[in-house]
Design a protein around this motif. Structure first.
Motif, PDB file in Angstrom:
ATOM      1  N   VAL A  99      12.362 -67.159  29.256  1.00  0.00           N
ATOM      2  CA  VAL A  99      12.471 -67.329  27.799  1.00  0.00           C
ATOM      3  C   VAL A  99      12.673 -65.949  27.187  1.00  0.00           C
ATOM      4  N   GLU A 114      19.412 -63.755  21.689  1.00  0.00           N
ATOM      5  CA  GLU A 114      20.445 -64.622  22.284  1.00  0.00           C
ATOM      6  C   GLU A 114      21.617 -63.804  22.852  1.00  0.00           C
ATOM      7  N   LYS A 118      19.233 -62.370  26.481  1.00  0.00           N
ATOM      8  CA  LYS A 118      19.542 -63.516  27.365  1.00  0.00           C
ATOM      9  C   LYS A 118      20.550 -63.150  28.466  1.00  0.00           C
ATOM     10  N   SER A 130      17.135 -72.248  27.256  1.00  0.00           N
ATOM     11  CA  SER A 130      16.916 -72.367  25.806  1.00  0.00           C
ATOM     12  C   SER A 130      17.629 -71.252  25.064  1.00  0.00           C
ATOM     13  N   ARG A 131      17.730 -71.413  23.750  1.00  0.00           N
ATOM     14  CA  ARG A 131      18.225 -70.352  22.879  1.00  0.00           C
ATOM     15  C   ARG A 131      17.247 -69.183  22.923  1.00  0.00           C
ATOM     16  N   TRP A 149      12.163 -73.910  17.203  1.00  0.00           N
ATOM     17  CA  TRP A 149      12.584 -73.494  18.544  1.00  0.00           C
ATOM     18  C   TRP A 149      11.846 -74.298  19.608  1.00  0.00           C
ATOM     19  N   SER A 152      13.330 -77.776  20.213  1.00  0.00           N
ATOM     20  CA  SER A 152      14.576 -77.855  20.990  1.00  0.00           C
ATOM     21  C   SER A 152      14.401 -77.305  22.406  1.00  0.00           C
ATOM     22  N   ALA A 153      13.555 -76.292  22.567  1.00  0.00           N
ATOM     23  CA  ALA A 153      13.456 -75.633  23.870  1.00  0.00           C
ATOM     24  C   ALA A 153      12.597 -76.406  24.869  1.00  0.00           C
ATOM     25  N   ARG A 154      11.600 -77.130  24.360  1.00  0.00           N
ATOM     26  CA  ARG A 154      10.644 -77.781  25.269  1.00  0.00           C
ATOM     27  C   ARG A 154      11.321 -78.686  26.303  1.00  0.00           C
ATOM     28  N   GLN A 156      14.393 -78.675  27.294  1.00  0.00           N
ATOM     29  CA  GLN A 156      15.308 -77.886  28.141  1.00  0.00           C
ATOM     30  C   GLN A 156      14.522 -77.141  29.219  1.00  0.00           C
ATOM     31  N   LEU A 157      13.404 -76.571  28.833  1.00  0.00           N
ATOM     32  CA  LEU A 157      12.591 -75.812  29.788  1.00  0.00           C
ATOM     33  C   LEU A 157      11.899 -76.745  30.775  1.00  0.00           C
TER      34      LEU A 157
END
Ligand SMILES: Cc1cc2nc3c(=O)[nH]c(=O)nc-3n(C[C@H](O)[C@H](O)[C@H](O)COP(=O)(O)O)c2cc1C
Length: 174
Positions: A99, A114, A118, A130-131, A149, A152-154, A156-157
């Protein structure tokens, strides 16, 4: 199965450090297993044979979930973080879900996590689904940006992280 936080701030115990802990805890519902605060290693980072540096490298490269945090300095991540990451072997973060997190004083550099951090983590072989997350140093503890964040990230991770228990925890919390 380990959740590790890496903090690349020349100042120890910084807000960046706290924000990284908060992100790890918000994602998994528990404290990180290990925090590597590069400020504590100081000049030892120039010595690849230093046992504390070697241990930090093992912790970071062996993480299942790794929160990599830097303050924004001059529009980018810190040289301290780059110094440490330059010492990792090629592809050293393979198998690690990472992350990217940056703290800054102004929204003007909000894409730095980002666009700058990243790609560095991807270059090292990390999976970064994630972003990149940028938070303001003035409101990171109660940030709407963090809540958005996390939402949306949860998923995906949770879908990519190694370690079933961590994946389940990320998916379940929140
Ligand atoms: C040398 C230096 C350069 C900085 N450059 C920027 C910058 O380019 N953009 C920005 O948003 N904040 C910048 N800041 C503010 C820091 O990002 C902010 O204060 C930091 O995230 C606070 O975190 P800390 O309490 O963890 O040190 C800078 C701060 C310092 C000390």
């Amino acid at each position: 199965m380990s959740v590790v936080v890496l903090v690349g701030n020349p100042r120890p115990q910084s807000r960046t450090h706290q924000a990284a802990q908060l992100v790890a805890e918000s994602l998994t519902g528990r404290q990180a297993d290990r925090t590597v605060d590069l400020a504590e290693l100081g000049a030892a980072l120039f010595d690849p044979d230093d046992p504390r540096v070697a241990e930090a490298v093992r912790a970071v490269t062996g993480a299942d979930l790794l929160v990599v945090a830097s303050p924004t300095y001059k529009a980018g991540y810190t040289g301290l973080l780059k110094l440490f990451l330059d010492g990792l072997p090629s592809g050293g973060l393979a198998g690690v879900t990472a992350v990217p997190l940056m703290l800054g004083g102004h929204w003007r550099h909000s894409l730095a996590a980002e666009l700058l951090l990243k790609p560095l983590l991807v270059e090292l072989g990390a999976t970064v689904p994630s972003r990149g997350l940028f938070l303001l140093d003035s409101d990171y503890t109660a940030s709407e940006e963090l809540e958005k964040w996390l939402k949306s990230a949860r998923p995906q991770l949770a879908a990519t992280v190694n370690g079933e228990a961590i994946g389940q925890a990320i998916g379940a919390v929140g």
